[in-house]
Design a protein around this motif. Structure first.
Motif, short mmCIF file in Angstrom:
data_model
loop_
_atom_site.label_atom_id
_atom_site.label_comp_id
_atom_site.label_asym_id
_atom_site.label_seq_id
_atom_site.Cartn_x
_atom_site.Cartn_y
_atom_site.Cartn_z
N GLU A 17 0.83 -1.21 0.00
CA GLU A 17 0.00 0.00 0.00
C GLU A 17 0.86 1.26 0.00
O GLU A 17 0.50 2.27 -0.59
N ARG A 20 2.02 1.78 -3.47
CA ARG A 20 0.90 2.33 -4.26
C ARG A 20 0.78 3.83 -4.01
O ARG A 20 0.63 4.61 -4.95
N VAL A 47 -0.26 0.71 -10.39
CA VAL A 47 0.31 -0.48 -9.75
C VAL A 47 -0.64 -1.65 -9.95
O VAL A 47 -1.84 -1.48 -10.00
N PHE A 49 -1.57 -5.22 -8.18
CA PHE A 49 -1.40 -6.04 -6.98
C PHE A 49 -1.62 -7.51 -7.32
O PHE A 49 -2.44 -7.84 -8.16
N VAL A 76 3.27 -5.76 -4.92
CA VAL A 76 3.08 -5.03 -6.17
C VAL A 76 3.75 -5.87 -7.25
O VAL A 76 4.97 -6.05 -7.25
N VAL A 79 4.50 -2.24 -12.10
CA VAL A 79 3.96 -0.90 -12.27
C VAL A 79 3.85 -0.67 -13.77
O VAL A 79 4.84 -0.80 -14.50
N ASN A 116 -7.77 7.67 -5.11
CA ASN A 116 -6.98 6.44 -4.98
C ASN A 116 -6.03 6.52 -3.79
O ASN A 116 -5.80 5.54 -3.09
N ALA A 120 -5.64 4.06 -0.63
CA ALA A 120 -4.40 3.44 -0.19
C ALA A 120 -4.17 3.72 1.30
O ALA A 120 -3.78 2.82 2.05
#
Lengths: 146, 118
Positions: A17, A20, A47, A49, A76, A79, A116, A120
């Motif tokens: 997180e 992110r 990103v 996951f 992650v 990217v 977003n 996160a």
């Protein structure tokens, strides 16, 4: 069954997180960037996951042989760049303007990024709560020793 | 089973094991709340407890985790429910604490017997 392995799971989520949030912050910071190392405007990054097995060389594994097949952390995976084409704005005086006077700006919507980012931050908090819960359980198990 | 291993202690240790296992699953579910396609997993606590009672004293079998059905699924295929997991997190914590407290009482009883109640 061991509870220290549970901390590994929640820890992996904290790392993911945070990564992110870093990517989102970089999107926000570069919302107006028209020059990058590979040329052209900045491209919005996303990103991806994916689940992750508890790392094999962790402390818990070394101590107890923790290899629970149900323990799934998160990481992650990669990217990726958002393929949305850049936004053209008419600014003839700008050094990066094309022959028609349009400048290509990154397709970054700051509001979307902020929403977003809030997501996160909340997910991070959530996993901190899980860490606290697990920590409480571990310290309670010491009570048996008293 | 030695004299110090009362059936209550064996049962309580199964109870704590199950609570710890469920904590693993809850932590996994919470960690993957943003992972596309992840499915919520859980155990049948009472069923596993009954299974543990049936094989009391025998070798411990790993609890069976399953994908929880009937949860609201998001468009990315993830069906982790924040409310459900938060509730279970609190519940499991309390269950674990209860188990620890009773286990401690049990050991204290034995200790009292050893010390002739003094």
């Amino acid at each position: 069954m061991n509870l220290l392995g549970v901390l590994e799971i929640s820890g992996s989520a904290l790392t993911a997180e945070r990564q992110r949030a870093e990517v989102l912050a970089s999107n926000l910071a570069n919302a107006q960037t028209t020059q990058t190392a590979k040329g052209g405007p900045y491209q919005r990054q996303l990103v991806v996951f994916g689940t992750r097995r508890a790392a094999p060389s962790t402390f818990a594994e070394a101590l107890w042989g923790f290899s629970d097949r149900y323990a799934q952390g998160v990481e992650v995976k990669r990217v990726v760049a958002d393929p949305t084409p850049p936004v053209k704005r008419f600014e003839p005086g700008h050094p990066d303007a094309d022959s028609q006077g349009y400048v290509a700006y990154p397709a970054v919507n700051p509001i979307e990024e902020l929403v977003n980012l809030m997501g996160a931050a909340r997910s991070y908090e959530l996993n901190v709560a899980a860490v606290q819960a697990t920590k409480n359980m571990i310290s309670q198990s010491f009570e048996i020793l008293r | 089973m030695s004299w110090i291993d009362t059936p209550a202690i064996a049962k309580l240790s199964d109870y704590l094991d199950l609570a710890a296992f469920r904590q693993t699953l809850i932590a996994s579910n919470l960690a993957n709340i943003d992972t596309p396609g992840y499915r919520t997993r859980d155990i049948d606590f009472e069923g596993e407890m009954r299974r543990a009672e049936e094989r009391l004293g025998a070798e411990a079998a790993a609890p069976r985790a399953f994908e929880v059905a009937g949860l609201l699924e998001r468009p990315d295929g993830n069906n982790v429910s924040l409310d459900r997991e938060s509730m279970l997190l609190a519940q499991t914590q309390l269950q674990f604490r209860l188990g620890v407290e009773i286990l401690r009482q049990e050991f204290q009883g034995i200790s009292t017997a050893i010390k002739e109640g003094s």
